[in-house]
Write a protein that holds these residues in place. Structure first.
Motif, PDB file in Angstrom:
ATOM      1  N   ILE A  19      83.021  84.240 -62.367  1.00 40.26           N
ATOM      2  CA  ILE A  19      81.678  84.239 -61.556  1.00 40.26           C
ATOM      3  C   ILE A  19      81.820  83.092 -61.068  1.00 40.26           C
ATOM      4  N   VAL A  20      80.928  81.991 -62.404  1.00 42.43           N
ATOM      5  CA  VAL A  20      80.624  80.559 -61.946  1.00 42.43           C
ATOM      6  C   VAL A  20      81.112  80.253 -60.523  1.00 42.43           C
ATOM      7  N   THR A  21      82.522  79.814 -60.863  1.00 38.30           N
ATOM      8  CA  THR A  21      83.037  79.844 -58.783  1.00 38.30           C
ATOM      9  C   THR A  21      82.493  80.924 -57.810  1.00 38.30           C
ATOM     10  N   LEU A  22      82.566  81.820 -58.379  1.00 41.77           N
ATOM     11  CA  LEU A  22      82.372  82.854 -57.207  1.00 41.77           C
ATOM     12  C   LEU A  22      80.905  82.438 -56.603  1.00 41.77           C
ATOM     13  N   ILE A  23      79.918  81.937 -57.627  1.00 43.70           N
ATOM     14  CA  ILE A  23      78.127  81.972 -57.537  1.00 43.70           C
ATOM     15  C   ILE A  23      78.288  80.789 -56.863  1.00 43.70           C
ATOM     16  N   VAL A  24      79.057  79.558 -57.350  1.00 44.01           N
ATOM     17  CA  VAL A  24      78.674  77.990 -57.258  1.00 44.01           C
ATOM     18  C   VAL A  24      79.441  78.151 -55.844  1.00 44.01           C
ATOM     19  N   GLY A  26      79.746  80.393 -53.423  1.00 45.93           N
ATOM     20  CA  GLY A  26      79.055  81.670 -52.233  1.00 45.93           C
ATOM     21  C   GLY A  26      77.767  80.395 -52.147  1.00 45.93           C
ATOM     22  N   ILE A  27      77.119  79.849 -52.898  1.00 46.77           N
ATOM     23  CA  ILE A  27      76.331  78.461 -52.255  1.00 46.77           C
ATOM     24  C   ILE A  27      76.103  77.826 -51.688  1.00 46.77           C
ATOM     25  N   HIS A  30      77.702  80.882 -47.568  1.00 50.44           N
ATOM     26  CA  HIS A  30      77.167  81.946 -47.454  1.00 50.44           C
ATOM     27  C   HIS A  30      78.378  83.095 -47.029  1.00 50.44           C
ATOM     28  N   MET A  33      81.442  85.235 -50.031  1.00 48.17           N
ATOM     29  CA  MET A  33      80.545  86.281 -50.765  1.00 48.17           C
ATOM     30  C   MET A  33      80.509  87.672 -49.884  1.00 48.17           C
TER      31      MET A  33
END
Length: 322
Positions: A19-24, A26-27, A30, A33
């Motif tokens: 989850i952290v990898t996806l969020i970081v 993704g930020i 863009h 994601m």
């Protein structure tokens, strides 16, 4: 501390790390994601997880299977070229997939169990053998497309009200079977007993030879299924499928990340699948972060070394407590 809490901790850690990898990432980018890319990562993780589930069985007996890569590639090439040449139907391709996996996996098992050759030597040899068979059979010809039935199998869903790709459902079913058999059957207990102490397991009445053969057969079967899934969802295969991407190392890394002990005697099927998803996300993230591909193998190797080192320390600590 019991085994269950340790497994749960590993699984929670992998979920959070993913989850952290996806969020970081993704930020930072863009495009990472998008639904299309998320779907790609999930389908790619299915192939990795299938390979790693087979590897988990083998490593749990204190073995290793380097031949999963060419078994995957050979299956994809054989079924793909048969379809291109003679219109092989989907059911026939599935039958051939199962046959290839069982036969090649059993060969590995027989060499390891009957001739008592170290697994790394056996599977290194069959790695080259199966890779050579892939080149001989294909004669350098690539699979460039698959018919609609194959594409649906690799990318479609069973029904509009169940928007889950068919490969994900297949992985879920296989994961359940592996989890149940390893943790709740005599065969599963035999596998773990051999990994802990093969001599003691034999003295306790465990059929060590038969169990080892079956374990490598399972690994070969799951590698073949991974190859067919790869063919169906990508629509292509080449003579370097599997071997060109070093999926054998990736499968080992995923199994170890998921909580399987390199010293044998412990396997975590759920952790393996979560590890497959995590590695798929990480490898895709590296692309979106524009990391040079030359670093990918180095990263995988470092991941294996770190995981093995931590696992060995945990194992030593458990023995010290006892």
């Amino acid at each position: 501390m019991t085994r269950a809490p340790r497994r749960e901790t590993r699984e929670v850690t992998l979920i959070l790390a993913t989850i952290v990898t996806l969020i970081v990432v993704g930020i930072i980018n863009h495009d990472f994601m998008t639904l299309q890319n998320i779907r790609f990562m999930i389908l790619n993780s299915v192939v990795l997880s299938l390979l790693a589930l087979g590897q988990t069985w083998v490593i749990a007996t204190k073995g290793i299977d380097l031949s999963v890569a060419p078994i995957m590639g050979l299956t994809a090439v054989v079924t793909g070229l048969l379809e291109q040449g003679s219109g092989l139907p989907l059911v026939g391709a599935i039958g051939i997939t199962i046959g290839i996996g069982i036969v090649l996996g059993t060969v590995n098992g027989l060499l390891v169990a009957k001739l008592n050759i170290p697994p790394i030597i056996v599977t290194l040899g069959t790695y080259s053998l199966y890779s050579g068979l892939m080149f001989i059979y294909s004669n350098g010809t690539d699979v460039v497309s698959v018919p609609p039935a194959y594409a649906t199998f690799g990318n479609g869903t069973l029904a509009h009200w169940l928007p889950i790709p068919i490969p994900v459902l297949i992985l879920a079913a296989i994961l359940f079977l592996c989890w149940f058999v390893l943790g709740h059957t005599i065969f599963g207990r035999a596998v773990l007993a051999i990994g802990n102490n093969a001599v003691a397991a034999y003295n306790a009445g465990v059929s060590v030879v038969a169990t080892q053969i079956r374990v490598y057969m399972i690994s070969g079967l799951l590698a073949a299924i991974a190859g067919f899934v790869f063919l169906c969802y990508t629509g292509s295969a080449t003579v370097t499928t599997g071997t060109g991407d070093h999926v054998e190392l990736q499968s080992i890394a995923v199994a170890l990340i998921g909580g399987t002990a390199i010293v044998g005697g412990r396997g975590n099927m759920v952790g393996t699948v979560l590890g497959g998803l995590f590695l798929s996300v990480v490898l895709t993230a590296l692309v979106f972060l524009h990391v040079p591909p030359i670093w990918y193998s180095a990263g995988e190797g470092a991941m294996i070394l770190v995981t093995v080192t931590l696992g060995m320390r945990q194992n030593a600590a458990r023995k010290a407590i006892r």
